[in-house]
Scaffold this motif. Structure first.
Motif, PDB file in Angstrom:
ATOM      1  N   PRO A   1       0.824  -1.320   0.012  1.00 51.73           N
ATOM      2  CA  PRO A   1      -0.128   0.045  -0.005  1.00 51.73           C
ATOM      3  C   PRO A   1       0.918   1.252   0.019  1.00 51.73           C
ATOM      4  N   LEU A   2       1.559   1.543  -1.028  1.00 55.41           N
ATOM      5  CA  LEU A   2       2.338   2.643  -1.317  1.00 55.41           C
ATOM      6  C   LEU A   2       1.754   3.467  -2.278  1.00 55.41           C
ATOM      7  N   ILE A   3       1.444   4.693  -1.886  1.00 50.48           N
ATOM      8  CA  ILE A   3       1.147   5.872  -2.816  1.00 50.48           C
ATOM      9  C   ILE A   3       2.315   6.947  -3.179  1.00 50.48           C
ATOM     10  N   CYS A   4       2.920   6.719  -4.420  1.00 51.50           N
ATOM     11  CA  CYS A   4       3.840   7.628  -4.499  1.00 51.50           C
ATOM     12  C   CYS A   4       3.476   9.090  -5.220  1.00 51.50           C
ATOM     13  N   ILE A   5       3.429  10.171  -4.677  1.00 52.65           N
ATOM     14  CA  ILE A   5       2.951  11.395  -5.183  1.00 52.65           C
ATOM     15  C   ILE A   5       3.936  12.160  -5.547  1.00 52.65           C
ATOM     16  N   ILE A   6       4.043  12.292  -7.113  1.00 54.07           N
ATOM     17  CA  ILE A   6       4.979  13.168  -7.526  1.00 54.07           C
ATOM     18  C   ILE A   6       4.553  14.701  -7.829  1.00 54.07           C
ATOM     19  N   GLU A   7       5.456  15.595  -6.918  1.00 55.79           N
ATOM     20  CA  GLU A   7       4.923  16.819  -7.272  1.00 55.79           C
ATOM     21  C   GLU A   7       5.746  17.341  -8.346  1.00 55.79           C
ATOM     22  N   ASN A   8       5.136  17.479  -9.306  1.00 54.58           N
ATOM     23  CA  ASN A   8       5.703  18.098 -10.571  1.00 54.58           C
ATOM     24  C   ASN A   8       5.498  19.420 -10.555  1.00 54.58           C
ATOM     25  N   ASN A   9       6.491  20.402 -10.220  1.00 55.04           N
ATOM     26  CA  ASN A   9       6.377  21.703 -10.103  1.00 55.04           C
ATOM     27  C   ASN A   9       7.329  22.355 -11.332  1.00 55.04           C
ATOM     28  N   GLY A  10       7.588  21.364 -12.352  1.00 51.32           N
ATOM     29  CA  GLY A  10       8.067  21.931 -13.601  1.00 51.32           C
ATOM     30  C   GLY A  10       9.414  22.002 -13.920  1.00 51.32           C
ATOM     31  N   TYR A  11      10.339  21.814 -12.705  1.00 50.15           N
ATOM     32  CA  TYR A  11      11.733  22.060 -12.587  1.00 50.15           C
ATOM     33  C   TYR A  11      12.322  21.357 -11.425  1.00 50.15           C
ATOM     34  N   GLY A  12      13.344  20.475 -12.079  1.00 48.70           N
ATOM     35  CA  GLY A  12      14.300  19.878 -11.056  1.00 48.70           C
ATOM     36  C   GLY A  12      15.482  20.950 -10.804  1.00 48.70           C
ATOM     37  N   MET A  13      15.184  21.765  -9.561  1.00 56.09           N
ATOM     38  CA  MET A  13      16.185  22.939  -9.408  1.00 56.09           C
ATOM     39  C   MET A  13      15.974  23.746 -10.527  1.00 56.09           C
ATOM     40  N   GLY A  14      16.805  23.987 -11.447  1.00 54.44           N
ATOM     41  CA  GLY A  14      16.896  24.660 -12.522  1.00 54.44           C
ATOM     42  C   GLY A  14      16.529  24.099 -13.811  1.00 54.44           C
ATOM     43  N   THR A  15      16.494  22.841 -13.988  1.00 53.12           N
ATOM     44  CA  THR A  15      16.289  22.087 -15.293  1.00 53.12           C
ATOM     45  C   THR A  15      14.908  21.729 -15.598  1.00 53.12           C
ATOM     46  N   ALA A  16      14.187  22.368 -16.468  1.00 51.29           N
ATOM     47  CA  ALA A  16      12.833  22.062 -16.864  1.00 51.29           C
ATOM     48  C   ALA A  16      12.638  20.432 -16.989  1.00 51.29           C
ATOM     49  N   VAL A  17      11.415  20.031 -16.775  1.00 48.61           N
ATOM     50  CA  VAL A  17      10.915  18.610 -16.911  1.00 48.61           C
ATOM     51  C   VAL A  17      11.455  18.072 -18.297  1.00 48.61           C
ATOM     52  N   ALA A  18      10.966  19.026 -19.367  1.00 46.78           N
ATOM     53  CA  ALA A  18      11.403  18.360 -20.680  1.00 46.78           C
ATOM     54  C   ALA A  18      12.781  18.337 -20.901  1.00 46.78           C
ATOM     55  N   ARG A  19      13.621  18.774 -20.294  1.00 46.78           N
ATOM     56  CA  ARG A  19      15.101  19.022 -20.668  1.00 46.78           C
ATOM     57  C   ARG A  19      15.852  17.716 -19.621  1.00 46.78           C
ATOM     58  N   ALA A  20      15.084  17.110 -18.964  1.00 45.93           N
ATOM     59  CA  ALA A  20      15.412  16.005 -18.139  1.00 45.93           C
ATOM     60  C   ALA A  20      14.750  14.448 -18.435  1.00 45.93           C
ATOM     61  N   SER A  21      13.549  14.825 -18.835  1.00 41.09           N
ATOM     62  CA  SER A  21      12.548  13.618 -18.901  1.00 41.09           C
ATOM     63  C   SER A  21      12.341  13.459 -20.393  1.00 41.09           C
ATOM     64  N   ALA A  22      12.470  12.110 -21.124  1.00 38.48           N
ATOM     65  CA  ALA A  22      12.172  12.152 -22.323  1.00 38.48           C
ATOM     66  C   ALA A  22      10.592  12.076 -22.505  1.00 38.48           C
ATOM     67  N   VAL A  23       9.867  11.595 -21.485  1.00 35.11           N
ATOM     68  CA  VAL A  23       8.416  11.591 -21.425  1.00 35.11           C
ATOM     69  C   VAL A  23       8.081  12.408 -20.201  1.00 35.11           C
ATOM     70  N   THR A  24       7.186  13.496 -20.726  1.00 38.98           N
ATOM     71  CA  THR A  24       7.040  14.692 -19.817  1.00 38.98           C
ATOM     72  C   THR A  24       5.773  14.607 -19.084  1.00 38.98           C
ATOM     73  N   GLU A  25       4.925  13.654 -19.293  1.00 38.43           N
ATOM     74  CA  GLU A  25       3.774  13.176 -18.459  1.00 38.43           C
ATOM     75  C   GLU A  25       4.052  12.279 -17.596  1.00 38.43           C
ATOM     76  N   LEU A  26       4.465  12.517 -16.537  1.00 35.93           N
ATOM     77  CA  LEU A  26       5.493  11.887 -15.448  1.00 35.93           C
ATOM     78  C   LEU A  26       4.785  10.641 -15.148  1.00 35.93           C
ATOM     79  N   TYR A  27       3.383  10.686 -14.970  1.00 38.14           N
ATOM     80  CA  TYR A  27       2.548   9.476 -14.273  1.00 38.14           C
ATOM     81  C   TYR A  27       2.648   8.543 -15.449  1.00 38.14           C
ATOM     82  N   LYS A  28       2.865   8.627 -16.587  1.00 47.21           N
ATOM     83  CA  LYS A  28       2.859   7.436 -17.306  1.00 47.21           C
ATOM     84  C   LYS A  28       4.225   6.495 -17.535  1.00 47.21           C
TER      85      LYS A  28
END
Lengths: 326, 325
Positions: free
Chosen positions: B166-193
């Motif tokens: 019973p583990l629920i992972c909650i991704i708080e996608n605030n758009g940036y990992g420090m200064g790096t935008a999600v799209a610059r770090a993850s090939a898939v930007t819809e992170l839940y997928k």
């Protein structure tokens, strides 16, 4: 006294502690159906079932972290790594979480987990599978590190480790699993942090641990033939180290050799040598000698591997230097 | 089930507490009362409030280093949190933790952790213990969008799915990992997928809308409790401040920030609930009193005694360990 193999002693310790405390469970690669890559969990899956003997996927960081969390939650995980070389993948969980949580929470959470697996060279396994990594753990405050050399010690120390409130790393000798030795019939534990004098002597103190105990005892026999009476100390625990046992022996012999299988720089042997050279300075009649593996990755070839490791002969030669007999 | 107006006002008031507490923490940082790293939660309040209020008291939550808000919503006294930020002996960890390591066993808040993603397997361990004991507690593990690029996230979710934990992972996608935008770090930007392939139920929600977050969280918590199954909830949110106090956030545009400010989770709920000006003033005054008191408490608290320097390295083996923490 029963004579059993080192691996059987591990299985006995696990079985006894699992019988004693239903919070104890074993998780790792191949520990259940396969009964352990080195057969250290023989019969446990049959006895305790899949709830308590759990085959993990090859995700060392993940299942080590699971162990940390489960320990914080009040369980008593024993996490087996197939080898300590693989445990490198889980160092984040061990160093950053297991070792720190008691301090970072000011005692609100603790991590009574055991992380165990084989270390050291084991007959031509090559550079990635022959490492002595105890220094990585012994360096870290918050961890305890045991390295038992005999069936009796591995059983007693593993039982202590499982009962300990701190995270304990138990590094077993990969070539020791088949080694047979006396194990008491009655229940016993061996306290963490206590060295053992394996051989008494008056001329020189030989300090070592894990499977180097055997080469060192052989060296002591070689020395005896030349009239040098060596005392051999098996540390058994490399954090916290039994400083008193080392210093008491050196106060008697006034000479010391530190023997380890692993690399020389920034390791456990270096720290023992520093202890003797500073705190024990007034007792010394000669500089502390050190014997260790080569300062390089382990080669595969049999002849080169032999040259890379300490032997009874190289240990005896170092002892003679310490005794000014060379 | 629709949330009552009273419940929604409760959510608003908790978000307001987090907002004003964090603003004050930022101010106290500027005054030199708080040092080291300090990651503020301003803008993301709907995520912690929506998710954590879906848990029972006996459940568990764990987070990364942007966790002051999670601690507050879980019920940790603001004074103890502020005192920990100040490094005082009355802090949650007696000054041994700091901003990134706020934790409270009493509130089953397992803490803030400073290695990106490293908290996820700890949450997994609690979920494992829950099933081992059969006590039907569930665990929410919060992580940032950048933590989704860590291997241990997938290792943990695989085991949670494999063993039905019973583990629920909650991704708080605030758009940036420090200064790096999600799209610059993850090939898939819809992170839940990214967790769907692991056989984990995964969905996303508007993380600026506390009501939507709460409804999704309630559903997933109930599912985890009833069916003992893991889930991933991606909350799309935004932080209004920089990554840490040292970050002026020059990697994003003013226009982007302004667009998100229009979705401010606190103010938008206030407006939707048509809170009157008087009522709002009263709510603000109440929160201000709590935050003022937390600062006063932290200010007046003693530093840890020098004798505590070597404390809490190893527990004693007195066999008096609590059955569970």
């Amino acid at each position: 006294m029963a004579v059993i193999a080192y691996r059987e002693a591990i299985a006995q310790a696990l079985r006894e502690e699992m019988e004693r405390d239903d919070r104890v469970f074993l998780m790792g690669e191949e520990v259940a159906l396969y009964q352990g890559a080195f057969k250290c969990s023989q019969g446990l899956y049959e006895r305790f079932g899949e709830k308590r003997v759990i085959d993990a996927p090859i995700s060392e960081a993940g299942f080590a972290g699971l162990g940390v969390g489960a320990a914080m939650a009040g369980l008593r995980p024993v996490i087996e790594f197939m080898t300590m070389n693989f445990a490198v993948l889980a160092l984040d969980q061990v160093i950053n979480n297991a070792a720190k949580i008691y301090s970072m929470s000011a005692g609100q959470f603790r991590c009574p987990a055991v992380f165990r697996g084989p270390g050291g060279a084991a007959h031509q396994l090559g550079a990635q599978h022959s490492q002595c990594l105890e220094a990585q753990y012994a360096h870290i405050p918050g961890l305890k590190v045991v390295m038992p050399a005999t069936p009796r010690d591995v059983k007693g120390l593993l039982k202590s480790a499982i009962r300990d409130e701190s995270p304990v790393i138990c590094i077993e000798g990969e070539t020791l699993y088949g080694l047979k030795g006396d194990v008491p019939d009655n229940e016993y534990i061996i306290p963490i942090g206590e060295a053992e004098v394996k051989r008494e002597g008056k001329d020189v103190t030989l300090v070592t641990w894990s499977k180097m105990v055997y080469a060192t005892l052989d060296a002591a026999e070689l020395l005896a033939k030349e009239g040098i009476d060596a005392e051999v100390i098996d540390l058994r625990t490399v954090r916290p180290v039994d400083k008193a046992a080392i210093l008491t022996s050196v106060a008697k012999t006034n000479r010391c050799v530190v023997i380890e299988e692993g690399w020389p720089w920034a390791g456990v042997g270096a720290s023992v040598a520093a202890l003797v050279s500073t705190t024990g300075f007034d007792d010394l009649d000669a500089p502390v000698e050190r014997v260790h593996g080569i300062d390089g990755p382990m080669p595969y070839a049999k002849s080169l591997e032999h040259l890379a490791l300490p032997t009874a002969e190289t240990i005896a030669a170092a002892a003679k230097r310490a005794c000014y007999r060379e | 089930m629709a949330l009552s107006r009273e419940t929604q006002i409760g959510l608003l008031s908790r978000m307001l507490l987090v907002r004003r507490f964090e603003e004050r923490a930022g101010q106290q940082y500027g005054l030199g009362k708080i040092n080291g790293f300090c990651h503020l939660y301003i803008g993301q309040e709907a995520v912690a409030v929506g998710c954590l209020t879906a848990l029972d008291k006996d459940d568990y939550a764990i987070s990364g280093y942007r966790e002051h808000g999670h601690a507050l919503v879980r019920g940790v006294p603001p004074g103890a949190v502020m005192a920990e930020l100040f490094g005082k002996a009355t802090g949650t960890s007696r000054g041994k933790g700091g901003s990134m390591h706020i934790m409270s066993a009493e509130h089953r808040f397992l803490g803030g952790y400073g290695i990106v993603g490293g908290q996820v397997p700890l949450g997994l361990g609690y979920a494992f213990a829950s099933k081992y004991r059969g006590d039907s507690t569930v665990v929410q593990a919060f992580l940032g969008d950048a933590a989704v690029n860590q291997g241990v996230y997938y290792e943990s979710l695989n085991m949670a799915a494999l063993w039905n934990l019973p583990l629920i992972c909650i991704i708080e996608n605030n758009g940036y990992g420090m200064g790096t935008a999600v799209a610059r770090a993850s090939a898939v930007t819809e992170l839940y997928k990214k967790s769907e392939g692991l056989g984990v139920h995964s969905e996303w929600v508007d993380g600026m809308d506390v009501i939507k977050v709460r409804e999704a969280a309630e559903r997933l918590v109930e599912r985890a409790r009833e069916e003992s199954k893991p889930a991933v909830l991606e909350c799309r949110t935004y932080r209004f401040r920089g990554h840490s106090m040292a970050d002026p956030a020059t990697y994003r545009t003013k226009e982007e920030l302004e667009a998100y400010r229009k979705q401010d989770p606190v103010l938008s709920l206030r407006d939707r609930l048509k809170i009157t000006e008087d009522k709002w003033k009263a709510m603000e005054a109440e929160v201000k009193a709590v935050v003022d008191a937390s600062v006063k408490f932290a200010d007046e608290s003693p530093e840890p005694d020098a004798s505590e320097l070597m404390q809490y390295i190893h527990p004693t083996n007195d066999n008096n360990a609590p059955e569970r923490a």
